[in-house]
Design an enzyme around this catalytic site. Structure first.
Site, PDB file in Angstrom:
ATOM      1  N   GLY A 134     -20.514 -31.249  -6.778  1.00 24.37           N
ATOM      2  CA  GLY A 134     -20.618 -31.579  -8.213  1.00 24.37           C
ATOM      3  C   GLY A 134     -19.904 -32.863  -8.599  1.00 24.37           C
ATOM      4  CE  LYS A 194     -16.147 -42.785 -13.490  1.00 25.12           C
ATOM      5  NZ  LYS A 194     -16.102 -42.112 -12.187  1.00 25.12           N
ATOM      6  CB  VAL A 199     -19.100 -32.015 -17.515  1.00 21.51           C
ATOM      7  CG1 VAL A 199     -17.970 -32.283 -18.502  1.00 21.51           C
ATOM      8  CG2 VAL A 199     -18.867 -32.801 -16.230  1.00 21.51           C
ATOM      9  CB  VAL A 228     -11.949 -43.898 -17.493  1.00 21.56           C
ATOM     10  CG1 VAL A 228     -11.215 -44.624 -16.371  1.00 21.56           C
ATOM     11  CG2 VAL A 228     -12.838 -44.858 -18.255  1.00 21.56           C
TER      12      VAL A 228
HETATM   13  N1  HSE Z   1     -19.739 -39.498 -10.131  1.00 18.78           N
HETATM   14  C1  HSE Z   1     -18.438 -39.658 -10.665  1.00 18.78           C
HETATM   15  C2  HSE Z   1     -17.463 -39.756  -9.510  1.00 18.78           C
HETATM   16  C3  HSE Z   1     -18.112 -38.476 -11.529  1.00 18.78           C
HETATM   17  O1  HSE Z   1     -17.849 -39.484  -8.370  1.00 18.78           O
HETATM   18  O2  HSE Z   1     -16.316 -40.107  -9.727  1.00 18.78           O
HETATM   19  C4  HSE Z   1     -16.993 -38.719 -12.494  1.00 18.78           C
HETATM   20  O3  HSE Z   1     -17.249 -39.762 -13.352  1.00 18.78           O
END
Ligand code: HSE
Length: 434
Positions: free
Chosen positions: A188, A206, A15, A133
């Protein structure tokens, strides 16, 4: 020289690198929207000498957090290192020093929400956390601004891309849990500790942030029920399918008139529910609001670019709040707005459904297809309904085309329209292919 805002960024992972890239690529656009050019001048990462794919020209890199925190020139700190200990120090110190903060750190904001939001309130610090989120979906802004006159009674959704990717791969490709997780990590999407993804913890972080915002309070993360997808087997997915359901990891929060439900767990979702169509690493958040009713936002919830989109949007928000300005009505500064033209409809390209009403005679199809071919229009499929009862009755011939220029289609239809076997005007409907 345009005015600048100087930025220090913590973390140069997936990111962090995307944020540096986006600020380079869209810096002038942001300047046209705010009058201020964003410039990353420093980055702090545990491994400053590691080669990165992003261009770090003019960015000084260090492993020492004070390199950014002690720099009075830096107005805005972007925290993308994750975890709770150092990240909390970075936020609290930045607040104390009057630096604005943008963070994607959902674990920190969920587990330490009282401390972080308390400190931000006490110092009057600006804190952006849209990226915490649902990645590229501006759901926090939608609730905070778009629904600011509504009472929110429920929030639910799929807000962990990794677990949704795994469930989708298991369901659609028959992939094993372990292989799908490996793919999600390679793409990723996954957290540094993937148990956060597959045990529902990331989704719970979240959901807690959403609950704080939607229901206007500070909830305790420990009270939120979280169950992940590790117990889901292929047989469950197949059985659910048998009965018309898909298995999804759902986050659900409901205001029951002052008492609150908050839970994350796998659930059987009817196949015709909108949430059942949310596949791969995509996220969707659905909101119940007392006047707006039910609404839903869908998009990419994980990965470098979508998450950086949310970080940079918060950066723009910080710049605007520094200037004490509301967003201009059309986002760009009014003096940058210029008239722009819309292409004539003939210039669009589409696939087409064409329905010809023709007299059923020898050679009709050949003439239609030749007229289309003369304009370089390629046919993808064709169907003629049953023979006309009498020779003078028209029959329908439906032709689907490949991509074609509308002006070519119109030219061909004009020519075909003159042909003596055409009984009624031809119907043209554009096919909306992705
Ligand atoms: N690991 C999180 C997902 C990344 O897979 O949604 C984004 O917060």
């Amino acid at each position: 020289m345009p005015k600048e805002i100087k930025i220090g960024i913590f973390g140069l992972g997936t990111v962090g690198q995307s944020v540096v890239e986006q600020i380079r690529v869209n810096g002038l656009l942001i300047e046209a929207r705010t009058g201020i050019l964003p410039r990353v001048i420093k980055a702090v990462t545990a491994n400053p000498h590691k080669p990165r794919s992003v261009d770090l020209t003019d960015i000084e890199v260090s492993a020492d957090p004070n390199f950014i925190l002690d720099d009075p020139e830096i107005d805005l700190v972007i925290e993308l290192i994750g975890g709770c200990d150092l990240a909390k120090e970075i936020l609290l110190t930045s607040f104390a020093k009057g630096k604005a903060v943008v963070t994607a750190n959902k674990a920190l904001l969920a587990v330490h929400s009282r401390e972080i939001f308390g400190a931000a309130a006490k110092t009057g610090a600006r804190l952006g956390f849209e990226a915490s989120v649902a990645g590229g979906i501006p759901i926090l802004r939608m609730i905070r601004e778009g629904l600011s006159g509504d009472r929110i009674t429920g929030v639910s959704g799929i807000i962990n891309g990794t677990s949704n990717y795994i469930l989708t791969q298991m369901s659609e490709q028959g992939q094993s849990f372990a292989d799908a997780l490996k793919d999600a990590q390679a793409l990723g999407y996954a957290e540094a500790d993937p148990t956060f993804d597959v045990e529902g913890i990331d989704q719970a972080h979240k959901l807690l942030i959403l609950m704080n915002l939607a229901f206007g309070g500070l909830f305790s993360f420990d009270q939120l029920y979280a169950e992940g997808i590790t117990q889901i087997e292929s047989i469950d997915i197949a059985m659910a399918k048998e009965f018309g359901y898909k298995i999804k990891l759902l986050g659900k929060a409901i205001d029951r008139g002052g008492s609150y439900e908050g839970r994350v767990h796998p659930a059987l979702v009817p196949e015709d529910d909108l949430l059942a169509a949310v596949n791969g690493a995509f996220n969707a958040v659905s909101v119940e609001a007392d006047f707006a009713g039910h609404l839903m936002a869908y998009g990419r919830g994980a990965g470098g670019h979508p998450t950086s989109s949310a970080v940079v949007a918060d950066l723009v928000g910080v710049i605007r709040s520094f200037k004490g300005e509301a967003p201009p009505p059309l986002s760009l500064l009014p003096d940058r707005l210029v008239p722009k033209e819309i292409l004539p409809i003939g210039e669009i390209s589409s696939e087409y459904y064409l329905r010809f009403s023709v007299l059923d005679r020898v050679g009709v199809l050949a003439k239609i297809t030749r007229a289309l071919g003369d304009q370089n229009i390629s046919i993808s499929s064709m169907i003629q309904n049953e023979r006309a009862a009498k020779a003078k009755d028209a029959v329908d011939v439906v032709i689907f085309t490949h991509q074609a220029l509308e002006r070519d289609i119109r030219k061909a239809l004009e020519e075909i329209g003159q042909m003596d076997f055409i009984a009624r005007p031809t119907k043209l409907i554009r096919v909306d292919s992705p």
